[in-house]
Write a protein that holds these residues in place. Structure first.
Motif, short mmCIF file in Angstrom:
data_model
loop_
_atom_site.label_atom_id
_atom_site.label_comp_id
_atom_site.label_asym_id
_atom_site.label_seq_id
_atom_site.Cartn_x
_atom_site.Cartn_y
_atom_site.Cartn_z
N VAL A 47 -11.18 22.95 28.77
CA VAL A 47 -10.83 21.56 28.53
C VAL A 47 -9.31 21.41 28.43
O VAL A 47 -8.72 20.50 29.03
N ARG A 48 -8.65 22.28 27.68
CA ARG A 48 -7.20 22.18 27.52
C ARG A 48 -6.47 22.44 28.82
O ARG A 48 -5.44 21.81 29.11
N ALA A 49 -6.97 23.37 29.63
CA ALA A 49 -6.34 23.62 30.93
C ALA A 49 -6.45 22.37 31.82
O ALA A 49 -5.50 22.02 32.52
N ALA A 50 -7.60 21.70 31.76
CA ALA A 50 -7.78 20.49 32.54
C ALA A 50 -6.87 19.36 32.07
O ALA A 50 -6.51 18.46 32.85
N LEU A 51 -6.47 19.42 30.80
CA LEU A 51 -5.63 18.36 30.23
C LEU A 51 -4.13 18.67 30.30
O LEU A 51 -3.33 17.91 29.75
N VAL A 52 -3.77 19.75 30.97
CA VAL A 52 -2.34 20.07 31.09
C VAL A 52 -1.54 18.92 31.70
O VAL A 52 -0.45 18.60 31.23
N PRO A 53 -2.04 18.26 32.78
CA PRO A 53 -1.28 17.12 33.31
C PRO A 53 -1.05 16.02 32.27
O PRO A 53 -0.01 15.36 32.28
N VAL A 54 -2.02 15.83 31.37
CA VAL A 54 -1.85 14.84 30.30
C VAL A 54 -0.74 15.29 29.35
O VAL A 54 0.08 14.48 28.89
N GLY A 55 -0.69 16.59 29.06
CA GLY A 55 0.38 17.11 28.22
C GLY A 55 1.73 16.96 28.86
O GLY A 55 2.72 16.66 28.17
N VAL A 56 1.81 17.16 30.17
CA VAL A 56 3.07 16.97 30.88
C VAL A 56 3.51 15.51 30.79
O VAL A 56 4.69 15.21 30.55
N ALA A 97 11.50 0.22 30.49
CA ALA A 97 11.76 1.62 30.84
C ALA A 97 10.54 2.29 31.46
O ALA A 97 10.61 3.45 31.89
N GLY A 98 9.40 1.58 31.50
CA GLY A 98 8.18 2.15 32.05
C GLY A 98 7.61 3.27 31.20
O GLY A 98 7.02 4.22 31.71
N VAL A 99 7.77 3.15 29.88
CA VAL A 99 7.33 4.18 28.94
C VAL A 99 6.26 3.59 28.02
O VAL A 99 6.40 2.46 27.54
N SER A 100 5.21 4.35 27.78
CA SER A 100 4.17 3.92 26.85
C SER A 100 4.42 4.53 25.47
O SER A 100 4.54 5.75 25.35
N PRO A 101 4.51 3.71 24.42
CA PRO A 101 4.71 4.26 23.08
C PRO A 101 3.48 5.01 22.57
O PRO A 101 3.55 5.69 21.56
N LEU A 102 2.35 4.89 23.27
CA LEU A 102 1.11 5.54 22.85
C LEU A 102 0.80 6.80 23.65
O LEU A 102 -0.27 7.38 23.47
N ALA A 103 1.73 7.22 24.50
CA ALA A 103 1.45 8.38 25.35
C ALA A 103 1.15 9.63 24.54
O ALA A 103 0.38 10.48 24.97
N GLY A 104 1.73 9.75 23.36
CA GLY A 104 1.50 10.93 22.54
C GLY A 104 0.07 11.04 22.04
O GLY A 104 -0.36 12.12 21.62
N CYS A 105 -0.67 9.94 22.09
CA CYS A 105 -2.06 9.96 21.62
C CYS A 105 -3.05 10.38 22.70
O CYS A 105 -4.22 10.64 22.40
N LEU A 106 -2.60 10.44 23.95
CA LEU A 106 -3.52 10.68 25.06
C LEU A 106 -4.28 12.00 24.95
O LEU A 106 -5.51 12.02 25.15
N LEU A 108 -5.16 13.69 22.35
CA LEU A 108 -6.14 13.57 21.26
C LEU A 108 -7.31 12.71 21.69
O LEU A 108 -8.48 13.06 21.47
N LEU A 109 -7.02 11.58 22.32
CA LEU A 109 -8.08 10.66 22.76
C LEU A 109 -8.95 11.31 23.84
O LEU A 109 -10.17 11.12 23.86
N ALA A 110 -8.32 12.07 24.73
CA ALA A 110 -9.07 12.69 25.82
C ALA A 110 -10.03 13.76 25.30
O ALA A 110 -11.10 13.99 25.90
N GLN A 111 -9.67 14.41 24.20
CA GLN A 111 -10.52 15.47 23.65
C GLN A 111 -11.60 14.96 22.71
O GLN A 111 -12.56 15.67 22.42
N ALA A 112 -11.44 13.74 22.21
CA ALA A 112 -12.37 13.22 21.21
C ALA A 112 -13.84 13.32 21.65
O ALA A 112 -14.69 13.75 20.86
N PRO A 113 -14.19 12.96 22.90
CA PRO A 113 -15.60 13.08 23.30
C PRO A 113 -16.10 14.52 23.27
O PRO A 113 -17.26 14.78 22.92
#
Length: 240
Positions: A47-56, A97-106, A108-113
């Motif tokens: 799961v974490r390997a699949a979420l590497v692009p989200v971490g980037v 600036a095209g920046v989401s202030p909530l990007a840091g939560c992605l 966590l949200l992706a792993q919740a399910p």
């Protein structure tokens, strides 16, 4: 009402249970009685390997927010007495600036399910009308379906205490290292963000109330998160 009895969720639970049982059986020659625990660890890594692009994406967003710090300080200074205007202007800075202030939560949200499904699989004695074989698996003699809070009522032995203490220590240590190395920039440290650093430690508390299998997921994923952030901070430094 048990939310896991909702037909679509129950179907996912059955599929997850079947997949984990199959993986545990495949790993049995290698891990023996701990095969299901190893299966949970492997699932976490996949799961974490699949979420590497989200971490980037998260690292890039952190770098962009760091560049916006001077503008955010200026906005806060101009509109400190008008919270509504401050919120609107702050969001405008992010939007321009095209920046989401909530990007840091992605992440966590992706792993919740995934966490919820692992929690559900090791919570139920029966899944799909059949006995849950995964509950017969252990780690160091501690059932994967047991929790520290549940065992505290009288089922705690030396192995249980040692295992859950080790989990708590690892999570607290990772949380402290994360808090020290990745402090929230002062420019973005508004009233709603000031306590985010403390949330790192909430995971250690949660791990004491969920089945051991879910606690293992939390240990592996938090350790992965720290390592990933250390690597990505070098690639996307905040002073770039």
């Amino acid at each position: 009402m048990d939310p896991f009895s909702f037909p679509p969720v129950a179907a996912v639970l059955r599929a997850a249970s079947t997949a984990l049982t199959w993986l545990a059986d495949a790993l049995a020659p290698l891990a023996g009685a701990s095969s299901a625990a190893l299966a949970v660890v492997l699932v976490t890594l996949v799961v974490r390997a699949a979420l590497v692009p989200v971490g980037v994406a998260q690292a890039r967003a952190e770098q962009a927010r760091a560049r916006l710090a001077p503008k955010l300080r200026a906005v806060r200074s101009r509109h400190a007495k008008d919270p509504e205007r401050l919120q609107r202007e702050t969001m405008r800075v992010y939007s321009d600036a095209g920046v989401s202030p909530l990007a840091g939560c992605l992440p966590l949200l992706a792993q919740a399910p995934v966490v919820a499904i692992i929690y559900g699989v090791f919570l139920h004695a029966e899944i799909g009308g059949a006995a849950n074989e995964l509950l017969t698996h252990e780690l160091w003699g501690v059932p994967l379906g047991a929790s520290a809070a549940g065992l505290a009522g009288g089922g705690m032995d030396v192995a249980s205490v040692a295992l859950f203490a080790a989990i708590a220590v690892v999570l607290l240590a990772v949380g402290e290292v994360t808090r020290r190395l990745f402090r929230i920039p002062a420019a973005a440290d508004g009233p709603d963000l000031r306590w985010l650093g403390l949330l790192q430690f909430a995971t250690a508390v949660i791990a004491m109330f969920v089945p051991l299998a879910a606690a293992l997921y939390l240990v592996v994923t938090t350790a992965w998160t720290l390592g990933q952030r250390l690597v990505l901070r070098r690639v996307y430094p905040l002073d770039a």
